[in-house]
Design a protein around this motif. Structure first.
Motif, PDB file in Angstrom:
ATOM      1  N   ASP A  66      15.754 -18.695  25.023  1.00  0.00           N
ATOM      2  CA  ASP A  66      14.299 -18.836  25.158  1.00  0.00           C
ATOM      3  C   ASP A  66      13.779 -20.051  24.393  1.00  0.00           C
ATOM      4  N   GLY A 105      18.354 -17.486  27.423  1.00  0.00           N
ATOM      5  CA  GLY A 105      17.797 -16.141  27.413  1.00  0.00           C
ATOM      6  C   GLY A 105      17.119 -15.838  28.726  1.00  0.00           C
ATOM      7  N   ASN A 106      16.245 -14.849  28.735  1.00  0.00           N
ATOM      8  CA  ASN A 106      15.576 -14.477  29.979  1.00  0.00           C
ATOM      9  C   ASN A 106      14.478 -15.460  30.379  1.00  0.00           C
ATOM     10  N   ASP A 144      18.739 -10.366  25.669  1.00  0.00           N
ATOM     11  CA  ASP A 144      17.997  -9.778  26.783  1.00  0.00           C
ATOM     12  C   ASP A 144      18.898  -8.959  27.690  1.00  0.00           C
ATOM     13  N   ASP A 147      18.240  -5.421  27.017  1.00  0.00           N
ATOM     14  CA  ASP A 147      16.847  -4.975  27.102  1.00  0.00           C
ATOM     15  C   ASP A 147      16.681  -4.266  28.442  1.00  0.00           C
ATOM     16  N   VAL A 150      13.954  -5.724  30.805  1.00  0.00           N
ATOM     17  CA  VAL A 150      14.305  -7.013  31.404  1.00  0.00           C
ATOM     18  C   VAL A 150      15.343  -6.836  32.503  1.00  0.00           C
ATOM     19  N   LYS A 154      12.092  -6.007  35.930  1.00  0.00           N
ATOM     20  CA  LYS A 154      11.683  -7.358  35.553  1.00  0.00           C
ATOM     21  C   LYS A 154      10.179  -7.557  35.717  1.00  0.00           C
ATOM     22  N   ALA A 157       8.616  -6.617  32.637  1.00  0.00           N
ATOM     23  CA  ALA A 157       8.828  -7.626  31.599  1.00  0.00           C
ATOM     24  C   ALA A 157       7.794  -8.735  31.728  1.00  0.00           C
ATOM     25  N   HIS A 226      15.423 -12.751  20.956  1.00  0.00           N
ATOM     26  CA  HIS A 226      14.770 -12.011  22.036  1.00  0.00           C
ATOM     27  C   HIS A 226      13.532 -11.215  21.632  1.00  0.00           C
TER      28      HIS A 226
END
Length: 284
Positions: A66, A105-106, A144, A147, A150, A154, A157, A226
């Motif tokens: 991220d 990351g996401n 993530d 998570d 996530v 989604k 999220a 995260h």
């Protein structure tokens, strides 16, 4: 959005002076872990991170996900020159011999298309194992992947991301008033994470999932990001380290040359020396 979308970002390579040139003392460490910068999100504390990097040199820098907020940039492009300066500082370190490893990351999941490759001197991986100077092994991963929201909802999220941004906007207004009153910065979201029962429960489950993965991987600890909640502890039988974020808390993790880990909070650049919280794991 992909790496190609970032290539048009103009970096001032023609400057005769290096952005790394500073008269203040450089702190040299063995490894540096940074996550959740969220470039593209207006509240990101990019100036503080750039200042931090100018005062820290490491053999290895782990960018633990991220770093770029693709969700935000896809909705509204925001890339001020401060971002260029930060990118250039990182690239200068990589070109000078620092090993830079990027673990998407996401929010920068578009970069997972490039796992196993290099962008300049920066390596992209999903997870990696870091071995400390004491010989301890650490799983390094954004987090993530563990998570539940996530991975399985989604859309929820994204709703959470919207709510977090709304809280940041409220927080900005509150802190404008606090500054006028001579009070220190206060984080609404950090307060909620510590005081609201559901938030505390979510953090606890996240830590348990990461610790379980570390145990399954046969390592001594885990380093992740995260959840924007910096912490370091051994409560679950594994050395758990969360790097925090650079949206509000301005935290990073360093490994010193003796193998000890330290959680660093880099305060406002204009307020004297930064505070450092030394949360060490006893040598074994």
């Amino acid at each position: 959005m992909g790496v190609a979308d970032l290539r048009h970002v103009k970096l001032d390579w023609a400057r005769g002076d290096s952005l790394m040139t500073e008269t203040r003392q450089m702190r040299r460490v063995r490894a540096l872990f940074i996550s959740d910068v969220h470039l593209g999100m207006r509240p990101a504390r990019v100036g503080q991170l750039t200042d931090f990097l100018r005062h820290h040199d490491a053999d290895t820098i782990y960018l633990v996900g991220d770093i770029v907020d693709g969700w935000r940039l896809a909705k509204s492009w925001f890339w001020p020159n401060d971002y260029n300066v930060l990118v250039q500082v990182l690239l200068e370190k990589a070109n000078a011999g620092t090993k830079v490893i990027y673990l998407p990351g996401n929010h920068d999941e578009f970069l997972r298309e490039y796992l196993g490759t290099y962008f300049g001197e920066v390596e992209f991986v999903d997870r990696t194992i870091h071995t400390s100077a004491q010989g301890k092994t650490y799983l390094v991963i954004h987090g993530d992947q563990f998570d539940v929201v996530v991975m399985h909802a989604k859309w929820l999220a994204h709703v959470g991301d919207w709510a977090y941004n709304a809280a940041l906007r409220i927080n900005m207004a509150l802190n404008w008033v606090r500054r006028r009153l001579g009070l220190q910065y206060w984080s609404l979201s950090a307060w909620a994470k510590q005081k609201v029962k559901n938030a505390v429960s979510v953090i606890g489950r996240f830590e348990e999932a990461l610790v379980h993965e570390a145990k399954e991987s046969g390592v001594d600890g885990v380093i992740c990001g995260h959840i924007h909640f910096a912490d370091m502890h051994d409560r679950l039988g594994i050395h758990y380290i969360n790097t925090g974020d650079w949206v509000e808390s301005c935290t990073a993790v360093v490994e010193n040359h003796d193998g000890q880990f330290e959680l660093v909070k880099w305060t406002e650049m204009t307020v004297g020396e930064p505070r450092r919280f030394r949360l060490r794991r006893a040598a074994s």
